[in-house]
Design a protein around this motif. Structure first.
Motif, mmCIF file in Angstrom:
data_model
loop_
_atom_site.group_PDB
_atom_site.id
_atom_site.type_symbol
_atom_site.label_atom_id
_atom_site.label_comp_id
_atom_site.label_asym_id
_atom_site.label_seq_id
_atom_site.Cartn_x
_atom_site.Cartn_y
_atom_site.Cartn_z
ATOM 1 N N SER A 130 9.057 20.529 -28.051
ATOM 2 C CA SER A 130 8.694 19.463 -27.097
ATOM 3 C C SER A 130 7.506 19.319 -26.359
ATOM 4 N N LYS B 285 11.497 25.017 -31.153
ATOM 5 C CA LYS B 285 11.622 24.525 -30.007
ATOM 6 C C LYS B 285 10.331 24.419 -29.064
ATOM 7 N N LYS B 286 9.280 25.412 -29.566
ATOM 8 C CA LYS B 286 8.064 24.993 -29.238
ATOM 9 C C LYS B 286 7.437 23.072 -29.330
ATOM 10 N N GLU C 46 14.340 16.854 -21.943
ATOM 11 C CA GLU C 46 15.069 17.882 -23.279
ATOM 12 C C GLU C 46 16.048 18.706 -22.440
ATOM 13 N N CYS D 32 18.099 13.585 -25.074
ATOM 14 C CA CYS D 32 16.803 13.104 -23.681
ATOM 15 C C CYS D 32 18.070 11.842 -23.630
#
Length: 424
Positions: A251, A247-248, A266, A190
């Motif tokens: 986030s 991955k969830k 991201e 990021c």
């Protein structure tokens, strides 16, 4: 079968940090070395990108530490969770007290170019080790697909550094003990104006969207280049699998930190599965050995493995030089156990505790807000930095060392670089 090369002293399979640094150490002792990698450089690798002082110490020995810490270095770790925070500077040990972080795209390329600069080192990119040619558990040759051409390479010794999945190691009998604790993780990059922040940050109270505490932690590693490496990892076993989408969760974690860190979206999201704490068997044969991630030399509590990768690379070359005719089948697992066995056994046991859903919600508030905070958490931060050493005089650090023998005895049936080769 195609081209048969001149015999090398050492063939190294995998040119990540472990393999490339092994090539440098081998070259410095005059060994003619072939270093191969299935990819071409520069290339990315799923990782948190953090470099502990222990890793920086190894880079000093390689002569490239200044290239890593010159533009950015950090001075310690900040742990957050359960209503509290702890700031823990890197301790003054025989290691340097500087840490850093560098994307694996840059870091791996730096070490690969260093290895390539030695005249004793031949490098092949886009070269995949296909099949072993074995006589018992002696590796007589390796069939390599080099840019579409099949070649057979012979070497006196073979060092396997082909990563956590170790596809070539598997062909030699390497087995992952999945009943032991392993990690699942995801990372992203990021953009942020705070990338020069001189501390790395770990959030050990990692909650999912339903507010459930997960057995792992989130991290933010500033890279000093306008970005941070942001990620999360969870601990899992076959009997208590972490029921998360990494991955969830990543986030969601990024969203929680976005305002404070002024994070951009991201990008370059990647995930990985990680065997840890020496929980693999068959890591050596007569003239071959696995090092670094291939040998699961990864801290079971934080997933850190670069420092162990660099250390085992040096150890492997030392082992070859000390007695080049020695059968490594028993020698190499013994050396790994001697260096890391008690620490890894204790860490695996502690990590297993974290996989119980009730443990962190109960222990976390005591550690971060209770009377033990000042005594426990700085030592925990050193543990997270792989900096628990014999020289450490802290009570918990000494307890960490002393408890290793008891834990090793209590879990003596637990596999730790089992030296029984399936190829014998």
């Amino acid at each position: 079968m195609g081209f048969v090369s001149t015999t090398f002293d050492v063939l190294i399979i995998g040119a990540g940090p472990s393999g490339a640094s092994a090539a440098v150490h081998a070259a410095r002792t005059g060994l003619q070395t072939l270093l191969i990698d299935a990819s071409s450089f520069p290339r990315d690798k799923t990782c948190g990108d953090g470099l502990t002082p222990r890793a920086i110490h190894q880079l000093e020995l390689l002569g490239v530490a200044d290239q890593v810490t010159g533009d950015y270095f950090n001075k310690g770790l900040k742990l957050h969770g359960f209503g509290g925070s702890v700031e823990a500077p890197w301790p003054e040990t025989y290691f340097t007290n500087k840490g850093s972080a560098m994307s694996r795209m840059e870091f791996d390329d730096l070490l690969f170019r260093l290895a390539k600069s030695h005249e004793e080192v031949t490098t092949w990119e886009n070269a995949s080790a296909q099949d072993p040619i074995l006589r018992g558990n002696f590796l007589e040759g390796v069939v390599i697909n080099h840019a579409g051409q099949e070649k057979t390479v012979k070497a006196k010794h073979v060092i396997i550094a082909d990563g956590v999945r170790s596809p070539f190691g598997k062909k030699l009998g390497r087995q992952w003990q999945r009943d032991e604790v392993y990690g699942i993780a995801a990372r992203a990059y990021c953009e942020t104006p705070l990338s020069d922040e001189p501390w790395i940050h770990s959030h050990v109270e990692l909650r999912d969207e339903d507010g459930v505490v997960q057995p792992g932690y989130g991290w933010i590693f500033p890279l000093g280049n306008g970005t941070v490496n942001l990620g999360c990892g969870a601990l899992s076993t076959d009997t208590r699998p972490a029921k998360i989408n990494t991955k969830k969760l990543l986030s969601f974690y990024a969203g929680q930190r976005r305002k404070a860190w002024q994070l951009g979206p991201e990008h370059d999201v990647a995930s990985a599965l990680l065997p840890m704490g020496g929980a693999v068997s068959n890591v050596a044969g007569a003239n071959w050995m696995l090092i670094g991630d291939s040998a699961a030399c990864v801290n079971p509590l934080n997933g850190e493995g670069i420092d162990y990768g660099l250390e085992t690379a040096a150890m492997a070359v030392d082992t070859l030089v000390e007695n080049p005719k020695r059968d490594l089948t028993l020698v190499w697992p013994h050396r790994l156990r001697d260096a890391y066995g008690e620490t890894f056994m204790l860490a695996r046991t502690a990590a297993r505790l974290l996989t119980y859903p009730q443990f962190l919600p109960m222990a976390g508030p005591l550690a971060f807000r209770g009377p033990l905070q000042k005594a426990i958490m700085p030592a925990a931060a050193r543990l997270m930095g792989n900096l628990i050493t014999e020289e450490d005089k802290d009570l918990l650090a000494r307890g960490w060392q002393a408890a290793g023998s008891a834990i090793s005895w209590a879990r003596k049936g637990s596999p730790l670089w089992d030296s029984t080769s399936s190829l014998v």
